[in-house]
Design a protein around this motif. Structure first.
Motif, mmCIF file in Angstrom:
data_model
loop_
_atom_site.group_PDB
_atom_site.id
_atom_site.type_symbol
_atom_site.label_atom_id
_atom_site.label_comp_id
_atom_site.label_asym_id
_atom_site.label_seq_id
_atom_site.Cartn_x
_atom_site.Cartn_y
_atom_site.Cartn_z
ATOM 1 N N ALA A 29 3.122 -8.165 -0.249
ATOM 2 C CA ALA A 29 2.457 -6.867 -0.161
ATOM 3 C C ALA A 29 1.105 -6.932 -0.847
ATOM 4 O O ALA A 29 0.913 -7.711 -1.781
ATOM 5 C CB ALA A 29 3.304 -5.772 -0.797
ATOM 6 N N THR A 82 7.611 -1.015 -1.419
ATOM 7 C CA THR A 82 6.416 -0.195 -1.561
ATOM 8 C C THR A 82 5.576 -0.719 -2.718
ATOM 9 O O THR A 82 6.077 -0.851 -3.843
ATOM 10 C CB THR A 82 6.775 1.271 -1.833
ATOM 11 O OG1 THR A 82 7.594 1.771 -0.759
ATOM 12 C CG2 THR A 82 5.521 2.128 -1.929
ATOM 13 N N LYS A 101 8.704 -4.596 5.382
ATOM 14 C CA LYS A 101 8.214 -3.273 5.786
ATOM 15 C C LYS A 101 9.360 -2.275 5.845
ATOM 16 O O LYS A 101 10.432 -2.569 6.381
ATOM 17 C CB LYS A 101 7.542 -3.353 7.159
ATOM 18 C CG LYS A 101 6.101 -3.790 7.122
ATOM 19 C CD LYS A 101 5.502 -3.827 8.520
ATOM 20 C CE LYS A 101 4.089 -4.366 8.480
ATOM 21 N NZ LYS A 101 3.511 -4.524 9.844
ATOM 22 N N GLN A 132 -2.373 -0.119 1.829
ATOM 23 C CA GLN A 132 -1.290 -1.027 1.488
ATOM 24 C C GLN A 132 -0.940 -1.848 2.735
ATOM 25 O O GLN A 132 -1.045 -1.358 3.858
ATOM 26 C CB GLN A 132 -0.045 -0.268 1.020
ATOM 27 C CG GLN A 132 -0.208 0.526 -0.257
ATOM 28 C CD GLN A 132 -0.836 1.886 -0.039
ATOM 29 O OE1 GLN A 132 -0.759 2.459 1.046
ATOM 30 N NE2 GLN A 132 -1.481 2.408 -1.067
ATOM 31 N N TYR A 178 1.983 -5.003 4.204
ATOM 32 C CA TYR A 178 3.292 -5.589 3.928
ATOM 33 C C TYR A 178 3.612 -6.695 4.927
ATOM 34 O O TYR A 178 3.222 -6.620 6.095
ATOM 35 C CB TYR A 178 4.384 -4.519 4.010
ATOM 36 C CG TYR A 178 4.190 -3.382 3.047
ATOM 37 C CD1 TYR A 178 3.533 -2.221 3.427
ATOM 38 C CD2 TYR A 178 4.661 -3.477 1.735
ATOM 39 C CE1 TYR A 178 3.338 -1.173 2.539
ATOM 40 C CE2 TYR A 178 4.475 -2.437 0.834
ATOM 41 C CZ TYR A 178 3.807 -1.296 1.248
ATOM 42 O OH TYR A 178 3.614 -0.272 0.357
#
Length: 118
Positions: free
Chosen positions: A51, A73, A69, A62, A64
């Motif tokens: 990430a 986070t 995904k 952001q 990923y």
């Protein structure tokens, strides 16, 4: 000098959650000016980008890896010089060493172990 210190790794059962933290210090410019990333190295594999988060507050982005995904986070608190990785619904294939990286200058933390097992 630049230092990145990760914490928050550990042992968790499948489906569980962990939050990793990375505190940066020794930066020439304020922490918030730098993009930050989380990488991991799982057993038998190359280190991979998990990430990334861009600098600043305006238009922050952001990104990923497909494999995380919807489950992971990335976030940051620039007032604390810290970037986080919230990991939910962890699976055994997420087991590995997780590293914080400041791409500018290719600075790495020492890594924190995440083990997902029943």
């Amino acid at each position: 000098q630049v230092q990145l210190v990760e914490s928050g790794g550990g042992f968790v059962q499948p489906g569980g959650s962990l939050t990793l933290s990375c505190v940066g210090s020794g930066f020439i410019f304020t922490f918030g000016w730098y993009n930050m990333e989380w990488h991991r190295q799982t057993p038998g594999n190359e280190r991979e980008l998990v990430a990334g988060i861009t600098s600043g507050e305006a238009n922050q982005k952001q990104s990923y890896a497909d494999s995380v995904k919807g489950r992971f986070t990335i976030s940051r608190d620039d007032s604390k010089n810290t970037v986080y990785l919230q990991m939910n619904n962890l699976q055994p294939e997420d087991t590995g060493v997780y590293y914080c990286k400041r791409p500018s200058g290719h600075y790495w933390g020492q890594g924190t172990q995440v083990t997902v097992s029943s």
